[in-house]
Design a protein around this motif. Sequence first.
Motif, PDB file in Angstrom:
ATOM      1  N   GLU A  31       0.824  -1.211   0.000  1.00 59.78           N
ATOM      2  CA  GLU A  31       0.000   0.000   0.000  1.00 59.78           C
ATOM      3  C   GLU A  31       0.858   1.262   0.000  1.00 59.78           C
ATOM      4  O   GLU A  31       0.486   2.271  -0.543  1.00 59.78           O
ATOM      5  CB  GLU A  31      -0.925   0.017   1.220  1.00 59.78           C
ATOM      6  CG  GLU A  31      -2.070  -0.939   1.106  1.00 59.78           C
ATOM      7  CD  GLU A  31      -3.117  -0.470   0.112  1.00 59.78           C
ATOM      8  OE1 GLU A  31      -3.361   0.740   0.015  1.00 59.78           O
ATOM      9  OE2 GLU A  31      -3.682  -1.320  -0.574  1.00 59.78           O
ATOM     10  N   ARG A  32       1.997   1.206   0.659  1.00 58.08           N
ATOM     11  CA  ARG A  32       2.861   2.375   0.750  1.00 58.08           C
ATOM     12  C   ARG A  32       3.857   2.415  -0.386  1.00 58.08           C
ATOM     13  O   ARG A  32       4.570   1.460  -0.635  1.00 58.08           O
ATOM     14  CB  ARG A  32       3.659   2.324   2.049  1.00 58.08           C
ATOM     15  CG  ARG A  32       2.898   2.895   3.149  1.00 58.08           C
ATOM     16  CD  ARG A  32       3.741   3.155   4.305  1.00 58.08           C
ATOM     17  NE  ARG A  32       2.734   3.428   5.308  1.00 58.08           N
ATOM     18  CZ  ARG A  32       2.947   3.568   6.552  1.00 58.08           C
ATOM     19  NH1 ARG A  32       4.147   3.467   7.010  1.00 58.08           N
ATOM     20  NH2 ARG A  32       1.975   3.820   7.370  1.00 58.08           N
ATOM     21  N   PRO A  33       3.913   3.522  -1.072  1.00 57.89           N
ATOM     22  CA  PRO A  33       4.914   3.630  -2.127  1.00 57.89           C
ATOM     23  C   PRO A  33       6.318   3.782  -1.530  1.00 57.89           C
ATOM     24  O   PRO A  33       6.475   4.300  -0.429  1.00 57.89           O
ATOM     25  CB  PRO A  33       4.505   4.894  -2.881  1.00 57.89           C
ATOM     26  CG  PRO A  33       3.668   5.659  -1.928  1.00 57.89           C
ATOM     27  CD  PRO A  33       3.061   4.671  -0.984  1.00 57.89           C
ATOM     28  N   ARG A  34       7.283   3.302  -2.261  1.00 60.29           N
ATOM     29  CA  ARG A  34       8.672   3.429  -1.818  1.00 60.29           C
ATOM     30  C   ARG A  34       9.126   4.871  -2.003  1.00 60.29           C
ATOM     31  O   ARG A  34       8.826   5.503  -3.002  1.00 60.29           O
ATOM     32  CB  ARG A  34       9.585   2.499  -2.614  1.00 60.29           C
ATOM     33  CG  ARG A  34       9.186   1.051  -2.501  1.00 60.29           C
ATOM     34  CD  ARG A  34       9.723   0.491  -1.228  1.00 60.29           C
ATOM     35  NE  ARG A  34       9.362  -0.917  -1.138  1.00 60.29           N
ATOM     36  CZ  ARG A  34       9.083  -1.501  -0.027  1.00 60.29           C
ATOM     37  NH1 ARG A  34       9.098  -0.833   1.095  1.00 60.29           N
ATOM     38  NH2 ARG A  34       8.780  -2.768   0.009  1.00 60.29           N
ATOM     39  N   ARG A  35       9.874   5.380  -1.056  1.00 56.68           N
ATOM     40  CA  ARG A  35      10.363   6.753  -1.141  1.00 56.68           C
ATOM     41  C   ARG A  35      11.868   6.727  -1.356  1.00 56.68           C
ATOM     42  O   ARG A  35      12.584   5.943  -0.761  1.00 56.68           O
ATOM     43  CB  ARG A  35      10.041   7.515   0.135  1.00 56.68           C
ATOM     44  CG  ARG A  35       8.545   7.668   0.363  1.00 56.68           C
ATOM     45  CD  ARG A  35       8.253   8.366   1.658  1.00 56.68           C
ATOM     46  NE  ARG A  35       8.422   9.793   1.637  1.00 56.68           N
ATOM     47  CZ  ARG A  35       7.539  10.652   1.188  1.00 56.68           C
ATOM     48  NH1 ARG A  35       6.429  10.231   0.673  1.00 56.68           N
ATOM     49  NH2 ARG A  35       7.758  11.953   1.235  1.00 56.68           N
ATOM     50  N   ARG A  67       5.989   8.328   6.545  1.00 54.01           N
ATOM     51  CA  ARG A  67       4.885   7.433   6.882  1.00 54.01           C
ATOM     52  C   ARG A  67       3.546   7.911   6.322  1.00 54.01           C
ATOM     53  O   ARG A  67       2.566   7.192   6.372  1.00 54.01           O
ATOM     54  CB  ARG A  67       4.777   7.285   8.395  1.00 54.01           C
ATOM     55  CG  ARG A  67       5.956   6.544   8.977  1.00 54.01           C
ATOM     56  CD  ARG A  67       5.774   6.300  10.459  1.00 54.01           C
ATOM     57  NE  ARG A  67       7.057   6.075  11.059  1.00 54.01           N
ATOM     58  CZ  ARG A  67       7.736   6.959  11.750  1.00 54.01           C
ATOM     59  NH1 ARG A  67       7.224   8.146  11.971  1.00 54.01           N
ATOM     60  NH2 ARG A  67       8.910   6.678  12.237  1.00 54.01           N
ATOM     61  N   LYS A  68       3.509   9.133   5.832  1.00 57.72           N
ATOM     62  CA  LYS A  68       2.271   9.690   5.307  1.00 57.72           C
ATOM     63  C   LYS A  68       2.150   9.351   3.824  1.00 57.72           C
ATOM     64  O   LYS A  68       3.063   9.604   3.042  1.00 57.72           O
ATOM     65  CB  LYS A  68       2.263  11.206   5.504  1.00 57.72           C
ATOM     66  CG  LYS A  68       0.949  11.853   5.181  1.00 57.72           C
ATOM     67  CD  LYS A  68       0.991  13.318   5.583  1.00 57.72           C
ATOM     68  CE  LYS A  68      -0.346  13.976   5.382  1.00 57.72           C
ATOM     69  NZ  LYS A  68      -0.305  15.389   5.784  1.00 57.72           N
ATOM     70  N   LEU A  69       1.023   8.781   3.455  1.00 61.43           N
ATOM     71  CA  LEU A  69       0.786   8.431   2.066  1.00 61.43           C
ATOM     72  C   LEU A  69       0.589   9.691   1.228  1.00 61.43           C
ATOM     73  O   LEU A  69       0.155  10.725   1.741  1.00 61.43           O
ATOM     74  CB  LEU A  69      -0.456   7.554   1.962  1.00 61.43           C
ATOM     75  CG  LEU A  69      -0.352   6.173   2.605  1.00 61.43           C
ATOM     76  CD1 LEU A  69      -1.700   5.475   2.575  1.00 61.43           C
ATOM     77  CD2 LEU A  69       0.675   5.330   1.895  1.00 61.43           C
ATOM     78  N   PRO A  70       0.892   9.628  -0.053  1.00 62.87           N
ATOM     79  CA  PRO A  70       0.659  10.784  -0.919  1.00 62.87           C
ATOM     80  C   PRO A  70      -0.810  11.191  -0.928  1.00 62.87           C
ATOM     81  O   PRO A  70      -1.702  10.376  -0.680  1.00 62.87           O
ATOM     82  CB  PRO A  70       1.087  10.283  -2.301  1.00 62.87           C
ATOM     83  CG  PRO A  70       1.990   9.146  -2.038  1.00 62.87           C
ATOM     84  CD  PRO A  70       1.539   8.532  -0.761  1.00 62.87           C
TER      85      PRO A  70
END
Length: 171
Positions: A142-146, A155-158
């Motif tokens: 669910e979390r995109p790689r940064r 930790r905050k999603l786009p």
Amino acid sequence: MATHLIIDGYNLLGAQSAAKSEMARESLLHDLAAYRHRKGHPLTVVFDGWQQGYPVEHREHRAGVQVVFSRRGEKADQVIQRLAREYGSACAVVSSDHEIMATARAHGATVMTAQLFLSKLAASGLSSGLIQGKELDSGEDERPRRGPDKKGNPRKLPKAVRERNRQLKRF
């Protein structure tokens, strides 16, 4: 106002790994009727009838779910795209077909993959057994790689992902 849910029937059955038999279709319609009763969203399920179906588009209601069979010579994809154009942003489309998803997004509809909808259906505890006990994880994080050069809270999603998650929470 409840969002109208337009579902690609055979696409959803294919995501369940179920055979496209009449029994599997009836079981799916039973699950969707229970989902509609619980959530209150109007549901339309579209099935292909283009090879041996009716000469005209056939519609029937089963336990509060509108079932549409495309007419002979017309695919369910075309019916779903037409319905997405009609309802616009007042609908959500459930399909894993990229062409349908692109058309629905272009007309402002919320798009949900068949796999994601199956996980929501299973989480509601209303499935009749076709999907219970199966692994429904799509394998995507669910979390995109940064990257290392990004700033801000990691930790905050786009914003776009957070907005989509807010839309999908309604289902």
